[in-house]
Scaffold this motif. Structure first.
Motif, PDB file in Angstrom:
ATOM      1  N   ASN A   2       0.847  -1.187   0.000  1.00 50.07           N
ATOM      2  CA  ASN A   2       0.000   0.000   0.000  1.00 50.07           C
ATOM      3  C   ASN A   2       0.884   1.238   0.000  1.00 50.07           C
ATOM      4  OD1 ASN A   2      -2.552  -1.484   0.470  1.00 50.07           O
ATOM      5  ND2 ASN A   2      -1.564  -2.001   2.388  1.00 50.07           N
ATOM      6  N   TRP A   3       0.307   2.359  -0.450  1.00 46.17           N
ATOM      7  CA  TRP A   3       1.035   3.623  -0.474  1.00 46.17           C
ATOM      8  C   TRP A   3       0.514   4.547   0.624  1.00 46.17           C
ATOM      9  CZ3 TRP A   3       5.426   4.170  -2.939  1.00 46.17           C
ATOM     10  CH2 TRP A   3       5.697   3.336  -4.023  1.00 46.17           C
ATOM     11  N   PHE A   4       1.434   5.261   1.247  1.00 50.90           N
ATOM     12  CA  PHE A   4       1.122   6.199   2.316  1.00 50.90           C
ATOM     13  C   PHE A   4       1.899   7.489   2.084  1.00 50.90           C
ATOM     14  CE2 PHE A   4       0.641   1.971   3.986  1.00 50.90           C
ATOM     15  CZ  PHE A   4      -0.499   2.027   4.771  1.00 50.90           C
ATOM     16  N   VAL A   5       1.362   8.590   2.591  1.00 54.21           N
ATOM     17  CA  VAL A   5       2.092   9.856   2.636  1.00 54.21           C
ATOM     18  C   VAL A   5       2.397  10.116   4.108  1.00 54.21           C
ATOM     19  CG1 VAL A   5       1.974  12.345   2.304  1.00 54.21           C
ATOM     20  CG2 VAL A   5       1.025  10.818   0.575  1.00 54.21           C
ATOM     21  N   LEU A  29       6.589   9.780   0.278  1.00 56.70           N
ATOM     22  CA  LEU A  29       5.787   8.676  -0.216  1.00 56.70           C
ATOM     23  C   LEU A  29       6.403   7.381   0.307  1.00 56.70           C
ATOM     24  CD1 LEU A  29       3.372   8.094  -2.054  1.00 56.70           C
ATOM     25  CD2 LEU A  29       4.972   7.960  -3.966  1.00 56.70           C
ATOM     26  N   ILE A  30       5.584   6.571   0.976  1.00 53.06           N
ATOM     27  CA  ILE A  30       6.066   5.344   1.626  1.00 53.06           C
ATOM     28  C   ILE A  30       5.258   4.152   1.118  1.00 53.06           C
ATOM     29  CG2 ILE A  30       6.374   4.146   3.839  1.00 53.06           C
ATOM     30  CD1 ILE A  30       8.089   6.659   3.693  1.00 53.06           C
ATOM     31  N   SER A  31       5.934   3.086   0.737  1.00 55.95           N
ATOM     32  CA  SER A  31       5.287   1.834   0.350  1.00 55.95           C
ATOM     33  C   SER A  31       5.433   0.857   1.513  1.00 55.95           C
ATOM     34  CB  SER A  31       5.953   1.265  -0.902  1.00 55.95           C
ATOM     35  OG  SER A  31       5.413   0.001  -1.222  1.00 55.95           O
ATOM     36  N   GLN A  36       1.221   0.655  10.408  1.00 53.67           N
ATOM     37  CA  GLN A  36       2.301   0.541  11.394  1.00 53.67           C
ATOM     38  C   GLN A  36       3.659   0.416  10.704  1.00 53.67           C
ATOM     39  OE1 GLN A  36       2.277   0.970  14.607  1.00 53.67           O
ATOM     40  NE2 GLN A  36       4.413   0.452  14.917  1.00 53.67           N
ATOM     41  N   GLU A  37       3.717  -0.413   9.676  1.00 52.60           N
ATOM     42  CA  GLU A  37       4.961  -0.581   8.927  1.00 52.60           C
ATOM     43  C   GLU A  37       5.353   0.723   8.231  1.00 52.60           C
ATOM     44  OE1 GLU A  37       6.616  -2.971   5.017  1.00 52.60           O
ATOM     45  OE2 GLU A  37       4.898  -3.822   6.087  1.00 52.60           O
ATOM     46  N   ALA A  38       4.363   1.437   7.691  1.00 50.55           N
ATOM     47  CA  ALA A  38       4.634   2.715   7.030  1.00 50.55           C
ATOM     48  C   ALA A  38       5.203   3.719   8.018  1.00 50.55           C
ATOM     49  CB  ALA A  38       3.353   3.258   6.389  1.00 50.55           C
ATOM     50  N   TRP A  39       4.632   3.775   9.233  1.00 50.51           N
ATOM     51  CA  TRP A  39       5.143   4.699  10.246  1.00 50.51           C
ATOM     52  C   TRP A  39       6.574   4.340  10.610  1.00 50.51           C
ATOM     53  CZ3 TRP A  39       7.414   4.794  14.936  1.00 50.51           C
ATOM     54  CH2 TRP A  39       7.520   6.054  15.537  1.00 50.51           C
ATOM     55  N   LEU A  74      -3.006   6.197   0.948  1.00 56.79           N
ATOM     56  CA  LEU A  74      -3.467   6.566  -0.388  1.00 56.79           C
ATOM     57  C   LEU A  74      -4.158   5.334  -0.966  1.00 56.79           C
ATOM     58  CD1 LEU A  74      -0.324   8.469  -1.705  1.00 56.79           C
ATOM     59  CD2 LEU A  74      -2.417   9.425  -0.724  1.00 56.79           C
ATOM     60  N   ASP A  75      -5.441   5.208  -0.682  1.00 57.34           N
ATOM     61  CA  ASP A  75      -6.182   4.005  -1.039  1.00 57.34           C
ATOM     62  C   ASP A  75      -6.371   3.835  -2.538  1.00 57.34           C
ATOM     63  OD1 ASP A  75      -6.477   3.290   1.666  1.00 57.34           O
ATOM     64  OD2 ASP A  75      -8.166   4.677   1.851  1.00 57.34           O
ATOM     65  N   ASP A  76      -6.784   4.884  -3.197  1.00 56.60           N
ATOM     66  CA  ASP A  76      -7.097   4.800  -4.616  1.00 56.60           C
ATOM     67  C   ASP A  76      -6.504   6.021  -5.301  1.00 56.60           C
ATOM     68  OD1 ASP A  76      -8.219   3.936  -6.998  1.00 56.60           O
ATOM     69  OD2 ASP A  76     -10.178   4.837  -6.584  1.00 56.60           O
ATOM     70  N   LEU A  77      -5.394   5.835  -5.979  1.00 52.40           N
ATOM     71  CA  LEU A  77      -4.735   6.962  -6.634  1.00 52.40           C
ATOM     72  C   LEU A  77      -5.556   7.440  -7.818  1.00 52.40           C
ATOM     73  CD1 LEU A  77      -1.039   5.733  -6.622  1.00 52.40           C
ATOM     74  CD2 LEU A  77      -2.177   7.214  -4.983  1.00 52.40           C
ATOM     75  N   LYS A  78      -5.839   8.744  -7.842  1.00 53.62           N
ATOM     76  CA  LYS A  78      -6.613   9.353  -8.917  1.00 53.62           C
ATOM     77  C   LYS A  78      -5.930  10.649  -9.342  1.00 53.62           C
ATOM     78  CE  LYS A  78     -10.976   7.692  -7.059  1.00 53.62           C
ATOM     79  NZ  LYS A  78     -12.186   8.069  -6.370  1.00 53.62           N
ATOM     80  N   ASP A  79      -6.017  10.954 -10.615  1.00 57.90           N
ATOM     81  CA  ASP A  79      -5.445  12.181 -11.143  1.00 57.90           C
ATOM     82  C   ASP A  79      -6.062  13.383 -10.430  1.00 57.90           C
ATOM     83  OD1 ASP A  79      -3.881  13.782 -12.845  1.00 57.90           O
ATOM     84  OD2 ASP A  79      -5.573  14.035 -14.217  1.00 57.90           O
TER      85      ASP A  79
END
Length: 117
Positions: A2-5, A29-31, A36-39, A74-79
């Motif tokens: 998953n992607w996180f900011v 931007l964190i994958s 918890q893993e993103a943090w 970032l659940d669903d990336l959209k333009d």
């Protein structure tokens, strides 16, 4: 994955620190598999990228990692999707707007001019 900011915050201290407090807020931007893993990844980046150096006046400048106070999935990336928002309350409205306009104009260099540079 998953992607996180993640917002990573550093305090910038120059010399003895006798100056207006200064902080650098970075959006990264964190994958990661989960929040918890993103943090943990963001905090690790913050720790690893702390640094210090001598400025032109030979004063020590330190970038001290403070923490990761915000993390957004970032659940669903959209333009055009919003990834971050901050309300600014400047001392001088006219100066603030002028600064924004100047920065924006620097991003809008005509292609013909850019080719001649």
């Amino acid at each position: 994955m998953n992607w996180f900011v993640a917002k990573i915050v550093y305090q910038i201290i120059c010399g003895q620190g006798v100056h207006q407090p200064q902080f650098d807020e970075q959006l990264r931007l964190i994958s990661a598999g989960n929040k918890q893993e993103a943090w943990q990844k963001a905090a690790s980046i913050g720790q690893q990228e702390q640094h210090s150096f001598l400025n032109q006046k030979k004063e020590l400048v330190e970038w001290r990692f403070i923490n990761v106070p915000e993390l957004y999935a970032l659940d669903d990336l959209k333009d055009g999707m919003e990834i971050y928002s901050r309300v600014e309350e400047p001392e001088n409205e006219t100066s603030y707007v002028a600064l924004l306009q100047m920065k924006a104009s620097q991003l809008q260099v005509p292609k013909v001019l850019a080719l001649n540079l």
